[in-house]
Motif scaffolding. Structure first.
Motif, PDB file in Angstrom:
ATOM      1  N   LEU A  34       0.823  -1.215   0.000  1.00 34.26           N
ATOM      2  CA  LEU A  34       0.000   0.000   0.000  1.00 34.26           C
ATOM      3  C   LEU A  34       0.861   1.272   0.000  1.00 34.26           C
ATOM      4  O   LEU A  34       0.403   2.348   0.347  1.00 34.26           O
ATOM      5  N   SER A  56       1.119  -3.678   5.338  1.00 33.98           N
ATOM      6  CA  SER A  56       1.044  -2.712   6.441  1.00 33.98           C
ATOM      7  C   SER A  56       0.142  -1.516   6.148  1.00 33.98           C
ATOM      8  O   SER A  56       0.241  -0.869   5.115  1.00 33.98           O
ATOM      9  N   SER A  57      -0.701  -1.238   7.144  1.00 35.29           N
ATOM     10  CA  SER A  57      -1.613  -0.088   7.108  1.00 35.29           C
ATOM     11  C   SER A  57      -0.932   1.091   7.814  1.00 35.29           C
ATOM     12  O   SER A  57       0.106   0.914   8.459  1.00 35.29           O
ATOM     13  N   PRO A  58      -1.522   2.290   7.742  1.00 39.10           N
ATOM     14  CA  PRO A  58      -0.927   3.427   8.460  1.00 39.10           C
ATOM     15  C   PRO A  58      -0.739   3.159   9.956  1.00 39.10           C
ATOM     16  O   PRO A  58       0.305   3.498  10.524  1.00 39.10           O
ATOM     17  N   ALA A 113       0.057   4.454   2.474  1.00 39.89           N
ATOM     18  CA  ALA A 113      -0.099   3.959   3.851  1.00 39.89           C
ATOM     19  C   ALA A 113       1.129   4.273   4.699  1.00 39.89           C
ATOM     20  O   ALA A 113       1.015   4.592   5.890  1.00 39.89           O
ATOM     21  N   GLU A 142       1.180   8.064   5.514  1.00 38.59           N
ATOM     22  CA  GLU A 142       0.116   8.368   6.492  1.00 38.59           C
ATOM     23  C   GLU A 142       0.491   7.849   7.880  1.00 38.59           C
ATOM     24  O   GLU A 142       0.208   8.502   8.891  1.00 38.59           O
ATOM     25  N   GLU A 172      -1.091  -5.323  13.335  1.00 40.42           N
ATOM     26  CA  GLU A 172      -0.917  -3.863  13.441  1.00 40.42           C
ATOM     27  C   GLU A 172      -0.459  -3.419  14.824  1.00 40.42           C
ATOM     28  O   GLU A 172       0.100  -2.338  14.984  1.00 40.42           O
TER      29      GLU A 172
END
Length: 312
Positions: free
Chosen positions: A12, A283-285, A16, A19, A262
């Motif tokens: 992402l 991985s997300s923010p 991501a 952010e 996360e």
């Protein structure tokens, strides 16, 4: 303190990652600066989307990107101006204190070995995963993927370097070290674990408590869990699945929430001359934000220096 982050690594990226950095920037202690490495125009576009003024974030331009499917060694040699290549260059030159990426795991592992190199005396560096415990604490498990097959002396060394890492990261005086096995008895297990057990038992520098089983993974029986990268990876990812399954089934639990990838956001490479953290490709923010919080703790712990001191 300078925490370097690969802006271009991950499924992402860069959205991501940047952010996550924006979120972390307001939460990290004032002594920490984030160094974001990647395509400058893309990074600034995301800053502008969020009206973010990077007071404690520096941007270092890197034109190239090592993609997830690329061969690690080839990609690093052919793309020295990639975000991973430049990240390791800065780490080697001590321009930054830690390098974090959600990009190509193989490239991160190879990059660490080629740039900052393994600590003298280390047979094989390992990836150490943070395993949540039912009492709210964390244990570390190594290896969780760098070395699928391990000789007994490699596993025995994981026990020692894992113990030092846990001591300084978690502030535990004598971390409990256990060998993951298929039974608690000393003679149980594969030929490798049977040969590893006496090596750990004889090592007076660690607090070896014997074998543990899969059912003990989350029950705070050990601070350091020793296993090969194949078994460790399977166990670690099984544990991470609990959160997704519970969410799908409509229930929430404080412990199960901690199994969400996360909540920590990253895993440490242990046994190299510097601080390196790798994150999930997805991985997300929030995962990136949390990883940077742990990156700060890792730099403060100076664990890799204590490992080097113990081995030399």
């Amino acid at each position: 303190m300078k925490i370097a982050v690969d802006a271009m690594g991950g499924d992402l990226a860069p959205q991501a990652i940047v952010e996550g950095v924006i979120q972390a920037a307001s939460e990290l202690p004032s002594e920490a600066r984030i160094v974001l490495i990647g395509r400058e125009s893309a990074i600034w576009d995301i800053f502008n989307q969020h009206n973010f003024t990077p007071d404690n974030v520096d941007v270092v331009h890197a034109e190239d990107v090592i993609e997830m499917g690329e061969h690690p060694t080839k990609a690093l040699s052919q793309k020295p101006n990639s975000s991973i290549g430049i990240g390791f260059k800065l780490l080697k030159e001590k321009e930054v204190d830690i390098f974090c990426s959600a990009g190509n795991t193989g490239a991160m592992h190879v990059g660490a070995l080629f740039s900052i190199k393994a600590i003298e005396g280390i047979i094989r560096p390992a990836i150490a995963g943070f395993v949540p415990q039912v009492d709210g604490s964390y244990s570390i498990m190594l290896d969780i993927g760098a070395n699928a097959d391990c000789k007994p002396e490699v596993l025995a060394q994981f026990g020692e370097i894992g113990s030092i890492f846990a001591q300084y990261t978690f502030q535990i005086d004598k971390p409990r070290v256990a060998l993951m096995n298929i039974g608690e008895e000393e003679q149980k297990g594969s030929l490798t674990t049977q040969a590893t057990y006496p090596l750990l038992k004889q090592n007076k520098r660690i607090n070896f408590i014997g074998n543990i089983e899969g059912k003990d993974l989350f029950t705070n029986k050990a601070d350091v869990i020793v296993t090969d990268g194949f078994t460790g990876n399977v166990l670690f990812k099984l544990g991470e699945s609990f959160y997704e399954i519970s969410k799908q089934r409509g229930f929430s639990d404080e412990f199960v929430d901690q199994t969400n990838y996360e909540s920590i956001g990253g895993s440490s490479i242990i046994g190299v001359n510097g601080n390196v953290m790798i994150a999930h490709g997805i991985s997300s923010p929030i995962a990136i934000k949390n990883m940077l919080g742990w990156a700060y703790k890792q730099v403060k712990s100076k664990a890799y220096l204590h490992i080097a001191q113990a081995l030399n």
